[in-house]
Design a protein around this motif. Sequence first.
Motif, short mmCIF file in Angstrom:
data_model
loop_
_atom_site.label_atom_id
_atom_site.label_comp_id
_atom_site.label_asym_id
_atom_site.label_seq_id
_atom_site.Cartn_x
_atom_site.Cartn_y
_atom_site.Cartn_z
N ALA A 253 -3.03 3.59 -2.84
CA ALA A 253 -4.30 3.99 -3.46
C ALA A 253 -5.33 2.88 -3.32
N TYR A 254 -6.55 3.26 -3.04
CA TYR A 254 -7.61 2.25 -2.89
C TYR A 254 -8.92 2.82 -3.42
N ARG A 255 -9.89 1.94 -3.61
CA ARG A 255 -11.20 2.35 -4.11
C ARG A 255 -12.22 2.25 -2.96
N SER A 256 -12.81 3.37 -2.61
CA SER A 256 -13.72 3.40 -1.47
C SER A 256 -14.98 2.56 -1.71
N ASN A 257 -15.31 2.31 -3.00
CA ASN A 257 -16.51 1.52 -3.28
C ASN A 257 -16.26 0.02 -3.13
N LEU A 258 -15.02 -0.37 -2.82
CA LEU A 258 -14.72 -1.75 -2.49
C LEU A 258 -14.88 -1.93 -0.98
N TRP A 259 -14.15 -2.85 -0.38
CA TRP A 259 -14.14 -3.04 1.07
C TRP A 259 -15.55 -3.35 1.61
N LYS A 260 -16.24 -4.26 0.94
CA LYS A 260 -17.60 -4.62 1.35
C LYS A 260 -17.65 -5.91 2.16
N TYR A 261 -16.50 -6.51 2.42
CA TYR A 261 -16.51 -7.85 3.01
C TYR A 261 -16.23 -7.85 4.51
N GLY A 262 -16.09 -6.66 5.12
CA GLY A 262 -15.99 -6.61 6.57
C GLY A 262 -14.72 -6.05 7.15
N ARG A 263 -13.63 -5.99 6.39
CA ARG A 263 -12.38 -5.45 6.92
C ARG A 263 -12.28 -3.94 6.70
N SER A 264 -11.55 -3.30 7.58
CA SER A 264 -11.32 -1.85 7.51
C SER A 264 -10.14 -1.56 6.59
N SER A 265 -10.35 -0.69 5.59
CA SER A 265 -9.26 -0.32 4.69
C SER A 265 -8.11 0.30 5.47
N HIS A 266 -8.42 1.10 6.45
CA HIS A 266 -7.39 1.77 7.26
C HIS A 266 -6.52 0.75 7.98
N ASP A 267 -7.13 -0.22 8.61
CA ASP A 267 -6.37 -1.23 9.35
C ASP A 267 -5.53 -2.10 8.42
N VAL A 268 -6.10 -2.48 7.29
CA VAL A 268 -5.38 -3.34 6.35
C VAL A 268 -4.19 -2.61 5.74
N LEU A 269 -4.39 -1.37 5.34
CA LEU A 269 -3.28 -0.62 4.75
C LEU A 269 -2.14 -0.45 5.76
N LYS A 270 -2.46 -0.17 7.01
CA LYS A 270 -1.42 -0.05 8.04
C LYS A 270 -0.67 -1.38 8.20
N GLU A 271 -1.42 -2.46 8.22
CA GLU A 271 -0.81 -3.77 8.36
C GLU A 271 0.15 -4.07 7.22
N PHE A 272 -0.27 -3.78 5.99
CA PHE A 272 0.54 -4.14 4.83
C PHE A 272 1.69 -3.16 4.60
N ILE A 273 1.51 -1.90 4.96
CA ILE A 273 2.62 -0.94 4.84
C ILE A 273 3.74 -1.31 5.81
N SER A 274 3.37 -1.91 6.94
CA SER A 274 4.39 -2.34 7.90
C SER A 274 5.25 -3.48 7.34
N LEU A 275 4.81 -4.08 6.24
CA LEU A 275 5.55 -5.15 5.58
C LEU A 275 6.22 -4.66 4.29
N SER A 276 6.24 -3.35 4.08
CA SER A 276 6.72 -2.77 2.82
C SER A 276 7.99 -1.96 3.02
N THR A 277 8.66 -1.69 1.91
CA THR A 277 9.97 -1.03 1.93
C THR A 277 9.93 0.37 1.35
N ILE A 278 9.18 0.55 0.27
CA ILE A 278 9.10 1.84 -0.42
C ILE A 278 7.63 2.22 -0.56
N PHE A 279 7.31 3.46 -0.18
CA PHE A 279 5.94 3.96 -0.19
C PHE A 279 5.76 4.87 -1.39
N VAL A 280 4.80 4.54 -2.26
CA VAL A 280 4.54 5.34 -3.47
C VAL A 280 3.21 6.07 -3.25
#
Length: 341
Positions: free
Chosen positions: A174-201
């Motif tokens: 879950a994320y807040r669309s009104n954040l992500w103002k500093y230049g990174r893509s929410s889509h790219d970051v979530l993919k990156e961090f999910i690749s480091l995760s074990t259980i998806f909620v």
Amino acid sequence: MQEEASEKKKTVTFGEVLMRLSPSDNRKLLQATQMDFFFGGTEMNVAASLAHMGIEVQHVTNVSNDIVGEAAISTLRKYGIGISAVKKVNYSLGLYFLEVGSAMRSSQIAYNRLNSSFANITPDQVDWEKILSDAAFFHWSGISPGVSEGAYQTLKAGLEIAREKGVIVTADPAYRSNLWKYGRSSHDVLKEFISLSTIFVGGVNEINEILETEFSADEEGFIEASRALIAEFPSVKKVFDKVRTSVNASWQKIYGRAWNGGKYLETSELEITSVVDRIGTGDAFAAGLLYGLQHFDDQEALNFANAACALKHTHVGDVNLVSVEEVLEVAKGKTDGRIKR
């Protein structure tokens, strides 16, 4: 089988602590002459609920170096959350305003968290090696890396060390669309961090956003989406989802479902006809799941998470302050609400 990480029991959470300001009795802000305040935040809510259930928890965050930050730390202590990784810094604590809706009138939220104490966190402020050395679980959400580059880099460092140490990582995308103002893509970051995760909620909507797919929301679609997610991110072993039907702001229906890598699981639906406070209900589900995975099999853990989520709708504040016994009663079908004497 319940999740295990050797003999370690501690859960670590990372995220912003926010002050919530809210008029009582379903008032709108323009009607209010005073407001109640609570401390919360997605990951802190999970930590507090777990601590209340008897799990050792350590929260990683920054708070303001003033009386507001002191009050936040006191609240963490009150809930039983470990605070050794909470730093005081010379930036204001983030806050938000909430108008609690009723019936057909939706609740409304306004955030004030720009340049907050948490937004200014940096990796050098967190000793992940020490913090994760005795951890079994590490929980994160998609909200935290959207706050700032520093929050992104700090969480990334923690997730990489968690992987090295074999810590079970639970990801709430879950994320807040009104954040992500500093230049990174929410889509790219979530993919990156999910690749480091074990259980998806999360559920089909979140998977579709991450994989850019169009799976349907029915049972078959959920199973196909879960399989596709696990194929894309082999580190993810299980998917747990909370399904909500919102009749109106005061009337909600929820059930849980999961794909554990080989079997589809589902709970019965719970109906809340007099919602007191919907804030933190998803966090209550995540906390219930984290508790359940350490004590029960996957089906029982899902039942426990769904019951915990339902109970959070029944009291004010961000945190689910119910006991294990109360959750188990609801999970086993006791929903009459009769007085206990």
